[in-house]
Write an enzyme that holds these catalytic residues in place. Structure first.
Site, PDB file in Angstrom:
ATOM      1  N   PHE A  60      39.794  36.368  55.505  1.00 56.28           N
ATOM      2  CA  PHE A  60      39.411  35.541  54.359  1.00 56.28           C
ATOM      3  C   PHE A  60      40.612  34.996  53.595  1.00 56.28           C
ATOM      4  O   PHE A  60      40.474  34.579  52.454  1.00 56.28           O
ATOM      5  CB  PHE A  60      38.519  36.361  53.417  1.00 56.28           C
ATOM      6  CG  PHE A  60      38.976  37.784  53.248  1.00 56.28           C
ATOM      7  CD1 PHE A  60      40.025  38.103  52.419  1.00 56.28           C
ATOM      8  CD2 PHE A  60      38.354  38.792  53.961  1.00 56.28           C
ATOM      9  CE1 PHE A  60      40.459  39.408  52.282  1.00 56.28           C
ATOM     10  CE2 PHE A  60      38.777  40.120  53.834  1.00 56.28           C
ATOM     11  CZ  PHE A  60      39.838  40.425  52.981  1.00 56.28           C
ATOM     12  N   TYR A  61      41.807  34.989  54.192  1.00 51.42           N
ATOM     13  CA  TYR A  61      42.975  34.398  53.545  1.00 51.42           C
ATOM     14  C   TYR A  61      43.019  32.897  53.840  1.00 51.42           C
ATOM     15  O   TYR A  61      43.766  32.435  54.701  1.00 51.42           O
ATOM     16  CB  TYR A  61      44.265  35.041  54.060  1.00 51.42           C
ATOM     17  CG  TYR A  61      44.608  36.384  53.468  1.00 51.42           C
ATOM     18  CD1 TYR A  61      43.815  36.988  52.507  1.00 51.42           C
ATOM     19  CD2 TYR A  61      45.760  37.050  53.882  1.00 51.42           C
ATOM     20  CE1 TYR A  61      44.147  38.223  51.988  1.00 51.42           C
ATOM     21  CE2 TYR A  61      46.108  38.286  53.360  1.00 51.42           C
ATOM     22  CZ  TYR A  61      45.295  38.874  52.417  1.00 51.42           C
ATOM     23  OH  TYR A  61      45.635  40.105  51.904  1.00 51.42           O
ATOM     24  N   GLY A  62      42.244  32.160  53.140  1.00 50.65           N
ATOM     25  CA  GLY A  62      42.232  30.722  53.336  1.00 50.65           C
ATOM     26  C   GLY A  62      41.287  30.074  52.356  1.00 50.65           C
ATOM     27  O   GLY A  62      40.558  30.757  51.615  1.00 50.65           O
ATOM     28  N   ASN A  69      44.604  31.112  57.067  1.00 50.54           N
ATOM     29  CA  ASN A  69      45.859  31.845  57.252  1.00 50.54           C
ATOM     30  C   ASN A  69      46.029  32.268  58.703  1.00 50.54           C
ATOM     31  O   ASN A  69      47.124  32.165  59.277  1.00 50.54           O
ATOM     32  CB  ASN A  69      45.872  33.063  56.325  1.00 50.54           C
ATOM     33  CG  ASN A  69      47.213  33.753  56.274  1.00 50.54           C
ATOM     34  OD1 ASN A  69      47.477  34.653  57.064  1.00 50.54           O
ATOM     35  ND2 ASN A  69      48.072  33.344  55.349  1.00 50.54           N
TER      36      ASN A  69
END
Length: 333
Positions: A60-62, A69
């Protein structure tokens, strides 16, 4: 550069990593992709042969809690495939799609690792898969059974016995529960990956969301839309008191001839040989600054000085947003 190292735990006990990792949360904030790529390469290139850089990303890094990500990381490995074997990739998942809501059901854990693998496009296999939070909908023991099944299917390489545990540890988040986890991990021979929940101009380092750097003097220094404007630490009634702690820490760093960022990283590393601070950087020089902090030894007098600062004024405000939202995001939930 002398680089201190840590061996991971469990089935990864044969893996040696630098004692300072690289959190990839803010790579997407780099001016361009090559700058982001150089930030990763700089740390890896500084390591001796046989020592890997611990990289940490998430499903969920984006934007919109998406896989941006990981997609950036896949392009890095595609361009520089020789770095795949020089890095140990840990990826957090287990949240419901496009949210941060933890869900450790077998269906969601399988969906999560398959989504992560699809985003990486075969450029790099996940070395360590982590559930980002302890979900409430499935007992932890049952969640681990699912993870072991997925590992045995070859979806990723390590989880059980536990290879590493990731928790928040910083000068601004050092609670009784944190201390208990650090001590238990030490007794069991499990490294602690010590992150700090940050959204900063010098991002993803154990720096209290930027409070330990010189980038924040008042709420006006936080850009419009910056998530920290919602955080309890940065409300006007709390920020003034918290900045006083920052100024006191800067005095110790200046006497040592290091940056406040390096003081924060070195302090986390001082908590034990099993500690791996997880700072991040979107520029190569920041990566090297972070890595160098792992070699800094703080004297007893310096550690006592930090302890005195931490003991006197209390950090004002809760870790995240406060109230029910804080409970949902809190690591121990």
């Amino acid at each position: 550069m002398v680089v201190n190292t840590v061996n991971l735990g469990g089935t990864a006990s044969g893996v040696t990593v630098a004692n300072v990792g690289h959190g990839l949360l803010r790579l997407l904030s780099a001016e361009n992709e090559e700058q982001a790529f150089e930030a990763i390469k700089a740390g890896v290139d500084a390591l001796p042969s046989g020592v890997k850089m611990f990289l940490n990303s998430a499903e969920f890094y984006g934007p919109n809690f998406g896989t941006g990500n990981l997609e950036l990381l896949s392009r890095f490995y595609e361009k520089y495939p020789e770095y795949a074997d020089k890095t140990f990739l840990s990826v957090k998942g287990g949240a419901r799609p496009n949210t941060m809501f933890p869900d450790s059901s077998p269906e969601n854990l399988r969906r999560s690792i398959e989504t992560i693998s699809a985003a990486l496009r075969g450029t790099k296999k996940v070395d360590l898969f982590e559930t980002a939070r302890v979900a409430r909908n499935v007992p932890l023991e049952d969640a681990l059974k699912t993870l072991v099944e997925l590992k045995n299917e070859g979806k990723f390489d390590h989880i059980h016995p536990i290879a590493a545990v990731e928790i928040e540890v910083s000068l601004w988040a050092y609670e009784d529960e944190t201390k208990k986890v650090i001590e238990t991990a030490r007794e069991l021979g499990i490294p602690v990956i010590a992150y700090s929940q940050v959204h900063t101009q010098r991002p993803a380092r154990p720096l209290a969301k930027g409070l330990s750097t010189d980038t924040i003097k008042s709420r006006d220094d936080l850009p419009e839309g910056d998530l920290r404007r919602n955080f309890s630490l940065f409300q006007e009634e709390n920020l003034k008191a918290n900045l006083a702690i920052t100024e006191a820490l800067k005095v110790i760093a200046a006497r040592k001839g290091i940056t406040p960022a390096q003081l924060s990283i070195a302090w986390v590393a001082s908590l034990g040989p099993h500690m791996i601070p997880l700072p991040g950087a979107s520029k190569a020089n920041h990566t090297l600054e972070n890595l160098a902090a792992g070699d800094i030894e703080l004297t007893k007098a310096e550690l006592d000085g930090v302890a005195d600062i931490m003991a006197k004024p209390e950090v004002k405000g809760e870790r995240y947003l406060g109230g029910e939202a804080n409970k949902m995001l809190h690591l121990w939930g």
